[in-house]
Design a protein around this motif. Sequence first.
Motif, PDB file in Angstrom:
ATOM      1  N   MET A   1     -11.081  22.378 -44.476  1.00 11.64           N
ATOM      2  CA  MET A   1     -11.616  21.585 -45.562  1.00 11.64           C
ATOM      3  C   MET A   1     -11.099  20.158 -45.427  1.00 11.64           C
ATOM      4  N   LYS A   2     -12.006  19.200 -45.540  1.00  2.00           N
ATOM      5  CA  LYS A   2     -11.633  17.784 -45.495  1.00  2.00           C
ATOM      6  C   LYS A   2     -11.567  17.248 -46.925  1.00  2.00           C
ATOM      7  N   THR A   3     -10.473  16.552 -47.210  1.00  2.00           N
ATOM      8  CA  THR A   3     -10.216  16.052 -48.560  1.00  2.00           C
ATOM      9  C   THR A   3     -10.116  14.538 -48.557  1.00  2.00           C
ATOM     10  N   LEU A   4     -10.803  13.916 -49.507  1.00  4.29           N
ATOM     11  CA  LEU A   4     -10.765  12.470 -49.703  1.00  4.29           C
ATOM     12  C   LEU A   4     -10.005  12.179 -50.990  1.00  4.29           C
ATOM     13  N   VAL A   5      -8.916  11.430 -50.880  1.00  2.57           N
ATOM     14  CA  VAL A   5      -8.110  11.057 -52.044  1.00  2.57           C
ATOM     15  C   VAL A   5      -8.341   9.578 -52.322  1.00  2.57           C
ATOM     16  N   LEU A   6      -8.910   9.306 -53.489  1.00  3.89           N
ATOM     17  CA  LEU A   6      -9.164   7.932 -53.915  1.00  3.89           C
ATOM     18  C   LEU A   6      -8.071   7.540 -54.895  1.00  3.89           C
ATOM     19  N   VAL A   7      -7.172   6.680 -54.437  1.00 10.27           N
ATOM     20  CA  VAL A   7      -6.033   6.260 -55.245  1.00 10.27           C
ATOM     21  C   VAL A   7      -6.425   5.006 -56.025  1.00 10.27           C
ATOM     22  N   GLY A   8      -6.301   5.097 -57.333  1.00 16.92           N
ATOM     23  CA  GLY A   8      -6.616   3.965 -58.196  1.00 16.92           C
ATOM     24  C   GLY A   8      -5.383   3.510 -58.952  1.00 16.92           C
ATOM     25  N   HIS A   9      -4.504   2.804 -58.288  1.00 14.76           N
ATOM     26  CA  HIS A   9      -3.320   2.251 -58.951  1.00 14.76           C
ATOM     27  C   HIS A   9      -3.265   0.764 -58.642  1.00 14.76           C
ATOM     28  N   PRO A  10      -3.285  -0.080 -59.672  1.00 15.77           N
ATOM     29  CA  PRO A  10      -3.337  -1.525 -59.437  1.00 15.77           C
ATOM     30  C   PRO A  10      -2.059  -2.112 -58.848  1.00 15.77           C
ATOM     31  N   ASN A  11      -0.939  -1.427 -58.985  1.00 14.47           N
ATOM     32  CA  ASN A  11       0.341  -1.910 -58.459  1.00 14.47           C
ATOM     33  C   ASN A  11       1.080  -0.769 -57.768  1.00 14.47           C
ATOM     34  N   ILE A  12       0.474  -0.211 -56.758  1.00 15.70           N
ATOM     35  CA  ILE A  12       1.003   0.993 -56.117  1.00 15.70           C
ATOM     36  C   ILE A  12       2.424   0.797 -55.604  1.00 15.70           C
ATOM     37  N   GLU A  13       2.767  -0.381 -55.157  1.00 12.73           N
ATOM     38  CA  GLU A  13       4.119  -0.610 -54.627  1.00 12.73           C
ATOM     39  C   GLU A  13       5.184  -0.541 -55.719  1.00 12.73           C
ATOM     40  N   GLN A  14       4.799  -0.754 -56.975  1.00 11.49           N
ATOM     41  CA  GLN A  14       5.749  -0.648 -58.085  1.00 11.49           C
ATOM     42  C   GLN A  14       5.739   0.740 -58.719  1.00 11.49           C
ATOM     43  N   SER A  15       4.900   1.617 -58.236  1.00  4.78           N
ATOM     44  CA  SER A  15       4.782   2.957 -58.806  1.00  4.78           C
ATOM     45  C   SER A  15       5.646   3.938 -58.026  1.00  4.78           C
ATOM     46  N   ARG A  16       6.576   4.566 -58.704  1.00  7.26           N
ATOM     47  CA  ARG A  16       7.369   5.588 -58.027  1.00  7.26           C
ATOM     48  C   ARG A  16       6.518   6.830 -57.786  1.00  7.26           C
ATOM     49  N   MET A  17       5.825   7.300 -58.823  1.00  3.92           N
ATOM     50  CA  MET A  17       5.121   8.579 -58.737  1.00  3.92           C
ATOM     51  C   MET A  17       3.863   8.494 -57.876  1.00  3.92           C
ATOM     52  N   ASN A  18       2.942   7.606 -58.211  1.00  7.93           N
ATOM     53  CA  ASN A  18       1.688   7.543 -57.462  1.00  7.93           C
ATOM     54  C   ASN A  18       1.903   7.124 -56.015  1.00  7.93           C
ATOM     55  N   LYS A  19       2.902   6.278 -55.758  1.00  7.10           N
ATOM     56  CA  LYS A  19       3.215   5.897 -54.382  1.00  7.10           C
ATOM     57  C   LYS A  19       3.763   7.099 -53.624  1.00  7.10           C
ATOM     58  N   ALA A  20       4.654   7.848 -54.259  1.00  3.67           N
ATOM     59  CA  ALA A  20       5.208   9.039 -53.609  1.00  3.67           C
ATOM     60  C   ALA A  20       4.102  10.051 -53.310  1.00  3.67           C
ATOM     61  N   TRP A  21       3.200  10.241 -54.256  1.00  2.00           N
ATOM     62  CA  TRP A  21       2.084  11.163 -54.023  1.00  2.00           C
ATOM     63  C   TRP A  21       1.242  10.716 -52.835  1.00  2.00           C
ATOM     64  N   ALA A  22       0.837   9.447 -52.847  1.00  2.00           N
ATOM     65  CA  ALA A  22      -0.038   8.937 -51.783  1.00  2.00           C
ATOM     66  C   ALA A  22       0.664   8.998 -50.427  1.00  2.00           C
ATOM     67  N   ASP A  23       1.930   8.585 -50.392  1.00  2.00           N
ATOM     68  CA  ASP A  23       2.678   8.621 -49.131  1.00  2.00           C
ATOM     69  C   ASP A  23       2.758  10.044 -48.589  1.00  2.00           C
ATOM     70  N   ARG A  24       2.994  11.001 -49.468  1.00  2.00           N
ATOM     71  CA  ARG A  24       3.102  12.400 -49.036  1.00  2.00           C
ATOM     72  C   ARG A  24       1.746  12.940 -48.574  1.00  2.00           C
ATOM     73  N   LEU A  25       0.690  12.607 -49.312  1.00  2.00           N
ATOM     74  CA  LEU A  25      -0.652  13.089 -48.954  1.00  2.00           C
ATOM     75  C   LEU A  25      -1.126  12.525 -47.618  1.00  2.00           C
ATOM     76  N   GLU A  26      -0.686  11.316 -47.284  1.00  2.00           N
ATOM     77  CA  GLU A  26      -1.076  10.706 -46.008  1.00  2.00           C
ATOM     78  C   GLU A  26      -0.562  11.501 -44.812  1.00  2.00           C
ATOM     79  N   LYS A  27       0.428  12.352 -45.020  1.00  2.00           N
ATOM     80  CA  LYS A  27       0.987  13.167 -43.940  1.00  2.00           C
ATOM     81  C   LYS A  27       0.213  14.465 -43.720  1.00  2.00           C
TER      82      LYS A  27
END
Length: 179
Positions: A1-27
Amino acid sequence: MKTLVLVGHPNIEQSRMNKAWADRLEKEENVTVRHLYKEYPDMKIDVEREQNLLLEHDRIVFQFPFFWYSTPAILKEWQDKVLEFGWAYGSAGTKLHGKEFLVVTSTGGPSGAYRSGGFNHYSMSELLKPLQATANLTGMRFLPSYVEHGVRVLNDEEVDDSAEKVAGYVVDEDLKRGR
């Protein structure tokens, strides 16, 4: 299954949670992570490109911080432009039929604030109904959402743990049966 994650965070570098999620999902294998604010800082969505990405994936994930009882502006703009009549909905708009749709979101407030009688008066299930209706209209199956509450008070270990849980949840092929 191929999954597309669309991250909508205006300040992702200042986000602990959404940045951690995106960084982990990229792996993850077979997961494409797209940071919409980085892709479209001018909010001018490339509709054809986004529609082609949707066609290439089986599961679509909206990942975002829960802002003012909704998604950040880029995700709303993305919906308005990409999910066109005749393509995503309407009698000829069947391109997304059979795909899965998943919401992964974070709140600053505790889970108890999101219930009848709580600070916000409504459950997350109620507040996410517009996204469920979008999935229904476009013929996608709305999967149970992943919501992490109280992210402002989580320590680094809890943030990392949440990122692992999200990665497992997003790629779980049995997710359609509920959690």
